[in-house]
Design an enzyme around this catalytic site. Sequence first.
Site, PDB file in Angstrom:
ATOM      1  N   PRO A 256       8.313  12.685  -1.839  1.00 49.04           N
ATOM      2  CA  PRO A 256       9.018  12.396  -3.099  1.00 49.04           C
ATOM      3  C   PRO A 256      10.497  12.757  -3.021  1.00 49.04           C
ATOM      4  CG  PRO A 256       6.995  13.627  -3.514  1.00 49.04           C
ATOM      5  CD  PRO A 256       7.221  13.658  -2.040  1.00 49.04           C
TER       6      PRO A 256
ATOM      7  N   GLU B 125       1.022  20.119  -2.076  1.00 47.85           N
ATOM      8  CA  GLU B 125       2.381  20.110  -2.640  1.00 47.85           C
ATOM      9  C   GLU B 125       3.419  19.696  -1.604  1.00 47.85           C
ATOM     10  OE1 GLU B 125       0.948  20.245  -5.836  1.00 47.85           O
ATOM     11  OE2 GLU B 125       3.126  20.401  -5.904  1.00 47.85           O
TER      12      GLU B 125
ATOM     13  N   ARG C  91       5.735  -6.959   8.786  1.00 42.94           N
ATOM     14  CA  ARG C  91       6.083  -8.338   8.394  1.00 42.94           C
ATOM     15  C   ARG C  91       7.409  -8.793   9.003  1.00 42.94           C
ATOM     16  NH1 ARG C  91       3.623 -10.651   4.096  1.00 42.94           N
ATOM     17  NH2 ARG C  91       5.451 -11.933   3.639  1.00 42.94           N
TER      18      ARG C  91
ATOM     19  N   ASP D 189      11.270 -14.446   2.518  1.00 44.25           N
ATOM     20  CA  ASP D 189      10.763 -13.436   1.577  1.00 44.25           C
ATOM     21  C   ASP D 189      11.819 -13.267   0.504  1.00 44.25           C
ATOM     22  OD1 ASP D 189       8.345 -12.971   2.624  1.00 44.25           O
ATOM     23  OD2 ASP D 189       8.789 -11.052   3.546  1.00 44.25           O
TER      24      ASP D 189
HETATM   25  C1  LIG Z   1       6.939  15.392  -7.455  1.00 44.69           C
HETATM   26  C2  LIG Z   1       6.931  16.435  -6.371  1.00 44.69           C
HETATM   27  N1  LIG Z   1       6.142  17.603  -6.685  1.00 44.69           N
HETATM   28  C3  LIG Z   1       6.400  18.122  -8.024  1.00 44.69           C
HETATM   29  C4  LIG Z   1       6.474  19.643  -7.939  1.00 44.69           C
HETATM   30  C5  LIG Z   1       4.714  17.597  -6.460  1.00 44.69           C
HETATM   31  C6  LIG Z   1       4.247  16.546  -5.548  1.00 44.69           C
HETATM   32  C7  LIG Z   1       3.764  15.354  -6.067  1.00 44.69           C
HETATM   33  C8  LIG Z   1       3.225  14.396  -5.230  1.00 44.69           C
HETATM   34  C9  LIG Z   1       3.176  14.641  -3.878  1.00 44.69           C
HETATM   35  C10 LIG Z   1       2.544  13.637  -2.998  1.00 44.69           C
HETATM   36  N2  LIG Z   1       3.423  12.489  -2.873  1.00 44.69           N
HETATM   37  C11 LIG Z   1       3.840  12.092  -1.675  1.00 44.69           C
HETATM   38  O1  LIG Z   1       3.466  12.685  -0.666  1.00 44.69           O
HETATM   39  C12 LIG Z   1       4.744  10.969  -1.593  1.00 44.69           C
HETATM   40  C13 LIG Z   1       5.189  10.582  -0.359  1.00 44.69           C
HETATM   41  S1  LIG Z   1       6.226   9.294  -0.409  1.00 44.69           S
HETATM   42  C14 LIG Z   1       6.144   9.158  -2.094  1.00 44.69           C
HETATM   43  N3  LIG Z   1       6.814   8.218  -2.823  1.00 44.69           N
HETATM   44  C15 LIG Z   1       6.648   8.278  -4.139  1.00 44.69           C
HETATM   45  N4  LIG Z   1       5.876   9.176  -4.746  1.00 44.69           N
HETATM   46  C16 LIG Z   1       5.170  10.135  -4.046  1.00 44.69           C
HETATM   47  O2  LIG Z   1       4.440  10.949  -4.659  1.00 44.69           O
HETATM   48  C17 LIG Z   1       5.306  10.142  -2.626  1.00 44.69           C
HETATM   49  C18 LIG Z   1       3.691  15.801  -3.336  1.00 44.69           C
HETATM   50  C19 LIG Z   1       4.236  16.760  -4.181  1.00 44.69           C
END
Ligand SMILES: CCN(CC)Cc1ccc(CNC(=O)c2csc3nc[nH]c(=O)c23)cc1
Length: 245
Positions: free
Chosen positions: A89, A116, A154, A169
């Site tokens: 994220p 996390e 792709r 695309d």
């Molecule tokens: C939002 C980050 N964190 C809040 C304290 C907690 C968290 C949420 C979700 C995750 C898992 N998400 C991913 O590994 C992830 C990896 S790429 C991606 N792209 C968009 N949204 C996503 O949640 C992800 C890891 C930590």
Amino acid sequence: MQIAVVSLFPEMFGAVSEHGVTGRAVGQGLVTFGHHNPRDYTDDRHRTVDDRPFGGGPGMVMKIAPLQQAIAAARAQLAPVARVIYLSPQGTRFDHAKALELAQAQSLILVAGRYEGVDERLLESEIDEELSIGDYVLSGGELAAMVVVDAVIRQLPGVLGHELSALEDSFADGLLDCPHYTRPEVYQGRAVPDVLLSGDHERIRRWRLKQALGRTQQRRPDLLEGRTLTAEEQELLALYRQEQD
Ligand SMILES: CCN(CC)Cc1ccc(CNC(=O)c2csc3nc[nH]c(=O)c23)cc1
């Protein structure tokens, strides 16, 4: 191209490695696809891959050693120069330009986290870049890794036939797609636009371009900001607007 994923749920990746255009590319050997599970690199009875966060707080953090060993196994299998990407994220936003860039790489290692996230020291020592697929919370990095795998495969030469060419695309030329229709010509009283039945290819091209421009303007005006319109496109967009009013 060689792709390896590091994930606690490697079986998820069958969705891209065993189906559709991407599955065919793997089947044809245009891309090789491997996976490594950090749990296979644990040395305790419980096969522990996560632990509590230093400093307290909710959730668990993925341990360095199992991930590092899984990445090492992936590196050993791939061409020497692999780009190692952590899906996160906190990553930069994945887009078409990034897909094109990654498609140039000889090999990719995609690391998908759970819980996390992972110990920051793993990122410092192993990861070349972090990518996010958007501002919403997923349960792990696997779906994001599959999005990257699909979009990158792709773009590899030979994957798409001429009819699906990567250049067409819609996101390649920066516009949303026009409406699509197929048989029957009338379905529950709804007819296909006459122009598409006319056989007049130039008229059809213009109609499709007008629809793509109009829909982009209506739904994703931001895409038009970064794009200069040709004289024809400006004319067609004006026509679309007149027809809407
Ligand atoms: C939002 C980050 N964190 C809040 C304290 C907690 C968290 C949420 C979700 C995750 C898992 N998400 C991913 O590994 C992830 C990896 S790429 C991606 N792209 C968009 N949204 C996503 O949640 C992800 C890891 C930590």
